[in-house]
Design a protein around this motif. Structure first.
Motif, mmCIF file in Angstrom:
data_model
loop_
_atom_site.group_PDB
_atom_site.id
_atom_site.type_symbol
_atom_site.label_atom_id
_atom_site.label_comp_id
_atom_site.label_asym_id
_atom_site.label_seq_id
_atom_site.Cartn_x
_atom_site.Cartn_y
_atom_site.Cartn_z
ATOM 1 N N SER A 24 -82.008 35.115 -13.422
ATOM 2 C CA SER A 24 -81.023 34.071 -13.176
ATOM 3 C C SER A 24 -79.639 34.719 -13.126
ATOM 4 C CB SER A 24 -81.090 33.010 -14.279
ATOM 5 O OG SER A 24 -80.853 33.616 -15.523
ATOM 6 N N PHE A 25 -78.721 34.056 -12.436
ATOM 7 C CA PHE A 25 -77.381 34.635 -12.310
ATOM 8 C C PHE A 25 -76.386 33.531 -12.034
ATOM 9 C CE2 PHE A 25 -79.529 34.718 -8.210
ATOM 10 C CZ PHE A 25 -78.633 34.061 -7.385
ATOM 11 N N ALA A 26 -75.119 33.819 -12.252
ATOM 12 C CA ALA A 26 -74.057 32.853 -11.981
ATOM 13 C C ALA A 26 -73.125 33.428 -10.923
ATOM 14 C CB ALA A 26 -73.282 32.563 -13.261
ATOM 15 N N VAL A 27 -72.807 32.596 -9.923
ATOM 16 C CA VAL A 27 -71.910 33.023 -8.850
ATOM 17 C C VAL A 27 -70.486 32.581 -9.173
ATOM 18 C CG1 VAL A 27 -71.361 32.779 -6.392
ATOM 19 C CG2 VAL A 27 -73.756 32.853 -7.141
ATOM 20 N N THR A 28 -69.546 33.520 -9.095
ATOM 21 C CA THR A 28 -68.129 33.210 -9.255
ATOM 22 C C THR A 28 -67.417 33.670 -7.996
ATOM 23 O OG1 THR A 28 -68.448 33.848 -11.561
ATOM 24 C CG2 THR A 28 -66.188 33.391 -10.868
ATOM 25 N N GLY A 29 -66.909 32.690 -7.213
ATOM 26 C CA GLY A 29 -66.289 33.066 -5.936
ATOM 27 C C GLY A 29 -67.341 33.696 -5.045
ATOM 28 N N ASP A 30 -67.082 34.911 -4.557
ATOM 29 C CA ASP A 30 -68.079 35.583 -3.721
ATOM 30 C C ASP A 30 -68.731 36.733 -4.476
ATOM 31 O OD1 ASP A 30 -66.028 37.418 -3.784
ATOM 32 O OD2 ASP A 30 -66.333 38.053 -1.706
ATOM 33 N N ALA A 31 -68.890 36.541 -5.797
ATOM 34 C CA ALA A 31 -69.427 37.637 -6.617
ATOM 35 C C ALA A 31 -70.393 37.130 -7.684
ATOM 36 C CB ALA A 31 -68.280 38.395 -7.281
ATOM 37 N N ILE A 32 -71.262 38.017 -8.114
ATOM 38 C CA ILE A 32 -72.031 37.814 -9.337
ATOM 39 C C ILE A 32 -71.490 38.851 -10.310
ATOM 40 C CG2 ILE A 32 -74.314 37.903 -10.413
ATOM 41 C CD1 ILE A 32 -75.525 37.279 -7.635
ATOM 42 N N ALA A 33 -70.597 38.394 -11.179
ATOM 43 C CA ALA A 33 -69.835 39.339 -12.011
ATOM 44 C C ALA A 33 -70.721 40.077 -13.009
ATOM 45 C CB ALA A 33 -68.711 38.598 -12.734
ATOM 46 N N ALA A 34 -71.668 39.358 -13.621
ATOM 47 C CA ALA A 34 -72.448 39.957 -14.711
ATOM 48 C C ALA A 34 -73.664 40.699 -14.172
ATOM 49 C CB ALA A 34 -72.891 38.867 -15.678
ATOM 50 N N PRO A 35 -73.945 41.894 -14.697
ATOM 51 C CA PRO A 35 -75.176 42.601 -14.302
ATOM 52 C C PRO A 35 -76.404 41.732 -14.584
ATOM 53 C CG PRO A 35 -73.726 44.046 -15.537
ATOM 54 C CD PRO A 35 -73.130 42.669 -15.628
ATOM 55 N N ALA A 84 -65.026 50.951 -2.394
ATOM 56 C CA ALA A 84 -63.587 50.697 -2.417
ATOM 57 C C ALA A 84 -63.271 49.311 -1.853
ATOM 58 C CB ALA A 84 -62.841 51.775 -1.622
ATOM 59 N N ARG A 85 -64.100 48.869 -0.935
ATOM 60 C CA ARG A 85 -63.860 47.562 -0.297
ATOM 61 C C ARG A 85 -64.298 46.402 -1.171
ATOM 62 N NH1 ARG A 85 -66.250 50.325 4.132
ATOM 63 N NH2 ARG A 85 -68.196 49.158 3.964
ATOM 64 N N LEU A 86 -65.371 46.599 -1.932
ATOM 65 C CA LEU A 86 -65.946 45.502 -2.708
ATOM 66 C C LEU A 86 -66.075 45.886 -4.176
ATOM 67 C CD1 LEU A 86 -68.931 44.575 -0.303
ATOM 68 C CD2 LEU A 86 -66.737 43.378 -0.484
ATOM 69 N N THR A 87 -65.961 44.881 -5.045
ATOM 70 C CA THR A 87 -66.188 45.108 -6.469
ATOM 71 C C THR A 87 -67.702 45.151 -6.718
ATOM 72 O OG1 THR A 87 -66.349 42.757 -7.008
ATOM 73 C CG2 THR A 87 -64.127 43.742 -7.005
ATOM 74 N N PRO A 88 -68.132 45.694 -7.854
ATOM 75 C CA PRO A 88 -69.574 45.674 -8.160
ATOM 76 C C PRO A 88 -70.144 44.257 -8.111
ATOM 77 C CG PRO A 88 -68.452 47.174 -9.633
ATOM 78 C CD PRO A 88 -67.366 46.495 -8.834
ATOM 79 N N GLY A 89 -69.378 43.283 -8.556
ATOM 80 C CA GLY A 89 -69.861 41.898 -8.533
ATOM 81 C C GLY A 89 -70.071 41.383 -7.112
ATOM 82 N N GLN A 90 -69.139 41.755 -6.234
ATOM 83 C CA GLN A 90 -69.284 41.350 -4.826
ATOM 84 C C GLN A 90 -70.478 42.048 -4.183
ATOM 85 O OE1 GLN A 90 -65.222 42.441 -3.774
ATOM 86 N NE2 GLN A 90 -64.763 40.311 -3.230
ATOM 87 N N ILE A 91 -70.682 43.316 -4.495
ATOM 88 C CA ILE A 91 -71.845 44.039 -3.963
ATOM 89 C C ILE A 91 -73.133 43.378 -4.473
ATOM 90 C CG2 ILE A 91 -73.113 46.228 -4.049
ATOM 91 C CD1 ILE A 91 -70.377 47.651 -4.244
ATOM 92 N N ARG A 92 -73.130 43.041 -5.782
ATOM 93 C CA ARG A 92 -74.324 42.440 -6.395
ATOM 94 C C ARG A 92 -74.718 41.162 -5.661
ATOM 95 N NH1 ARG A 92 -72.424 42.536 -11.121
ATOM 96 N NH2 ARG A 92 -73.368 44.503 -11.719
ATOM 97 N N LEU A 93 -73.761 40.285 -5.385
ATOM 98 C CA LEU A 93 -74.071 39.031 -4.691
ATOM 99 C C LEU A 93 -74.665 39.296 -3.306
ATOM 100 C CD1 LEU A 93 -73.272 35.681 -4.729
ATOM 101 C CD2 LEU A 93 -72.052 36.555 -2.746
ATOM 102 N N ARG A 94 -74.081 40.252 -2.610
ATOM 103 C CA ARG A 94 -74.556 40.551 -1.247
ATOM 104 C C ARG A 94 -75.954 41.151 -1.248
ATOM 105 N NH1 ARG A 94 -69.471 39.926 -1.639
ATOM 106 N NH2 ARG A 94 -68.099 39.425 0.141
ATOM 107 N N LEU A 95 -76.333 41.839 -2.320
ATOM 108 C CA LEU A 95 -77.693 42.376 -2.419
ATOM 109 C C LEU A 95 -78.684 41.288 -2.820
ATOM 110 C CD1 LEU A 95 -77.020 45.733 -4.328
ATOM 111 C CD2 LEU A 95 -77.631 45.487 -1.919
ATOM 112 N N VAL A 96 -78.296 40.478 -3.806
ATOM 113 C CA VAL A 96 -79.200 39.443 -4.333
ATOM 114 C C VAL A 96 -79.546 38.446 -3.229
ATOM 115 C CG1 VAL A 96 -79.316 37.455 -5.891
ATOM 116 C CG2 VAL A 96 -78.548 39.685 -6.739
#
Lengths: 146, 246
Positions: A24-35, A84-96
């Motif tokens: 399970s995960f929570a979306v904040t904006g265009d990111a999943i902040a938490a691992p 550099a373009r995306l935060t880890p949270g933004q990358i995470r959302l795009r992968l999930v």
């Protein structure tokens, strides 16, 4: 159906994927902040997942800055500089699940099992990548800075 | 400025990337493979054509005993798949099998068998270069709609529709391969990956596998409907069978 029944059904639906193999995960904006599941990613393992043709097969569509890799795809954007373009949270959302951001996205959802049609019985109910593999790939992509 | 614009237009044509228009499959082949496809002496698919032409003449109730010389098949495969009088959607393989069982009193060859591939290749080759002209109206309309639904539906664990690759990303590289518009015009085709000749439905099963979707059986209603949609997309494009593919 009674209100209690609805709540029970909703709980069951929510629990079903978790009981399977999707975190399970929570979306904040265009990111999943938490691992996912609080796991710690390993960049070296992630680099292997990205290259693995049997699992993520990222290079069928994307290129990475590695001169030794031949025949990389050009359907998706190059991954050089993605850290550099995306935060880890933004990358995470795009992968999930990239369709959370853009419903028409061609990129597969790598950590999702619901709402997919006509899935090969061998893969039904299983995400492409586990929560740990997602975190490993996030860790690797975050290293691809400028 | 006009010259620069013309140069840009040429460049856009040359790369094919993101092309909205449907282009012949041969345009997406490497120059080497394209030349080999055009040269029967260097094209292994011609072994099946020759075998199919021999089969055409073989036996007391041969294909030739009704149809005459196979040269008379010119243009036939360009009209398949088509809806038969009994309402069934038939591709060329299905038509040949019906001839076998209904007119020749023989057992069906079976999908993907060598004799069926050979006859299909020999008949299709007679339409090489002619424009695909499948009917899309009348009794074909409902099958076409089902094919369109399958083409546009995201499928499999990788959640991809046919169109997301073959419309939206045609001309771009998927690993070392250039994505084509997914036309059926080259099938049956000799595929280097298979090291043999294979049917369109075998190729469609490979696509299904690639997106981790359920594979339908060879000759299934799903792949037949999809074949009609693919042929309709190819209407006006030249038949390339037997094709040569990576």
């Amino acid at each position: 159906m009674t209100a209690r029944g609805v709540v029970l059904l909703a709980l069951l639906l929510a629990a079903a994927p978790a009981a399977g193999q999707v975190a399970s995960f929570a979306v904040t904006g265009d990111a999943i902040a938490a691992p996912l599941e609080g796991r710690v990613g390993n960049a070296a393992r992630g680099a292997a997942v990205v290259r693995n043709r049997e699992t993520a097969n990222c290079l069928i569509c994307h290129s990475i800055p590695d001169a030794t890799e031949r025949f990389m795809g050009e359907v998706g954007p190059p991954l050089a500089g993605v850290g550099a373009r995306l935060t880890p949270g933004q990358i995470r959302l795009r992968l999930v699940d990239p369709t959370l951001l853009n419903p028409a996205a061609a990129m597969p959802a790598y950590h999702r099992v619901d709402g997919l049609a006509n899935v090969d019985p061998r893969w039904r109910g299983r995400p492409v990548l586990s929560a740990q593999e997602i975190e490993d790939v996030v860790a690797y992509l975050a290293t691809l800075g400028d | 400025m006009i010259r620069a614009a013309a140069g840009f237009a040429l460049l856009a044509c040359a790369t094919l990337a993101g092309a909205a228009e449907i282009r012949p499959s041969r345009d997406y082949l490497s120059p080497e493979l394209r030349a080999q496809q055009d040269d029967p002496s260097r094209h292994p698919g011609w072994l099946w054509v020759e075998e199919g032409e021999a089969l055409w003449r073989r036996g007391a109730r041969s294909c030739a005993s009704c149809h005459g010389d196979i040269a008379g098949m010119r243009g036939v495969s360009a009209r398949y798949p088509t809806v038969a009088a009994d309402g069934a959607l038939l591709n060329l393989e299905g038509r040949i099998e019906r001839c076998r069982t209904e007119h020749q009193g023989e057992a069906a060859f079976g999908y993907e068998s060598e004799p069926l591939l050979s006859l299909t290749a020999a008949i299709a080759q007679r339409s090489r270069g002619l424009p695909v002209s499948v009917a899309t109206d009348g009794p074909a309309a409902a099958f076409l709609e089902e094919g369109r639904r399958l083409f546009g539906m995201r499928q499999g664990q990788l959640n991809l529709s046919c169109g997301q690759c073959h419309d939206d990303n045609a001309g771009r590289r998927l690993r070392g391969d250039v994505i084509s518009n997914g036309l059926p015009t080259g099938y049956p085709a000799y595929r280097l990956e298979w090291n043999t000749l294979g049917s369109l439905h075998r190729r469609l099963r490979a696509c299904s596998l690639g997106v981790r979707a359920e594979q339908f059986p060879l000759g299934s209603p799903e792949y037949l409907a999809l074949e009609l949609l693919l042929a309709a997309r190819a209407n006006g494009q030249p038949v390339e069978a037997p094709g040569l593919r990576r």
